[in-house]
Design a protein around this motif. Structure first.
Motif, mmCIF file in Angstrom:
data_model
loop_
_atom_site.group_PDB
_atom_site.id
_atom_site.type_symbol
_atom_site.label_atom_id
_atom_site.label_comp_id
_atom_site.label_asym_id
_atom_site.label_seq_id
_atom_site.Cartn_x
_atom_site.Cartn_y
_atom_site.Cartn_z
ATOM 1 N N ARG A 152 13.344 -10.262 -50.131
ATOM 2 C CA ARG A 152 13.771 -10.299 -51.534
ATOM 3 C C ARG A 152 15.270 -10.043 -51.691
ATOM 4 O O ARG A 152 15.919 -10.599 -52.557
ATOM 5 C CB ARG A 152 12.969 -9.269 -52.329
ATOM 6 N N ASP A 153 15.810 -9.170 -50.835
ATOM 7 C CA ASP A 153 17.220 -8.807 -50.942
ATOM 8 C C ASP A 153 18.142 -9.622 -50.046
ATOM 9 O O ASP A 153 19.333 -9.362 -50.003
ATOM 10 C CB ASP A 153 17.391 -7.316 -50.641
ATOM 11 N N ARG A 168 10.898 -15.490 -52.671
ATOM 12 C CA ARG A 168 10.864 -14.419 -53.675
ATOM 13 C C ARG A 168 9.435 -13.985 -53.995
ATOM 14 O O ARG A 168 9.190 -12.829 -54.293
ATOM 15 C CB ARG A 168 11.566 -14.856 -54.959
ATOM 16 N N PRO A 210 8.225 -10.481 -49.758
ATOM 17 C CA PRO A 210 9.000 -9.424 -50.422
ATOM 18 C C PRO A 210 10.014 -8.761 -49.488
ATOM 19 O O PRO A 210 11.031 -8.242 -49.959
ATOM 20 C CB PRO A 210 7.944 -8.432 -50.899
ATOM 21 N N GLN A 211 9.776 -8.803 -48.183
ATOM 22 C CA GLN A 211 10.717 -8.202 -47.241
ATOM 23 C C GLN A 211 12.064 -8.938 -47.240
ATOM 24 O O GLN A 211 13.067 -8.403 -46.783
ATOM 25 C CB GLN A 211 10.132 -8.122 -45.831
#
Length: 137
Positions: free
Chosen positions: A88-89, A81, A85-86
């Motif tokens: 994150r989902d 997290r 960031p790539q």
């Protein structure tokens, strides 16, 4: 290089799942079950190996234990997290023996997709994985 392993999978994969778990027998069961459902499965024995594999593969979902040597699942999710960031989902599912509500509350701020208790209920796991993969589309 980590000792990630692959199970056999159909030519049309439904997605890639990174399993981070130090119990080898459980890893084998998860690989068999998820591969039969059409997923490509990559496995790591701890959070450190999981981070290495994350940089090589692009998983659509991560299933992870919380208590492991080298790096815990909680530390792994915090790193993902914070540093990646790539991803994150990417849905993150904890699969752990730490099933008390206080244990769940400790990681709530990291926003895991789900928190499942061991021993594994494979029907519940399948529904959770399918829900996470569908939500990702």
């Amino acid at each position: 290089m980590p000792s990630g392993s692959f199970s056999s999978f159909p030519s049309r994969s439904r997605g890639t799942i990174l399993v981070v778990e130090d119990e080898r027998d459980l890893v084998a069961l998860l690989q068999d079950e998820l591969s039969m459902q059409g997923y490509k499965v990559v496995a790591a024995e701890n959070g450190s190996e999981g981070l290495e594999l994350l940089q090589v593969y692009e998983p659509d979902l991560i299933i992870c234990d919380r208590m492991m040597p080298a790096m815990s699942g909680t530390e792994l999710l915090a790193r993902i997290r914070g540093v990646f960031p790539q991803y994150r989902d990417v849905p993150f599912i904890f699969l752990t023996a730490l099933s008390d509500q206080r244990d769940r509350d400790e990681v709530a701020d990291l926003k895991p997709y789900a928190y499942l208790a061991k021993p594994v209920d494979f029907d519940q796991l399948q529904k959770t994985v399918e829900g996470a993969m569908t939500a990702r589309l």
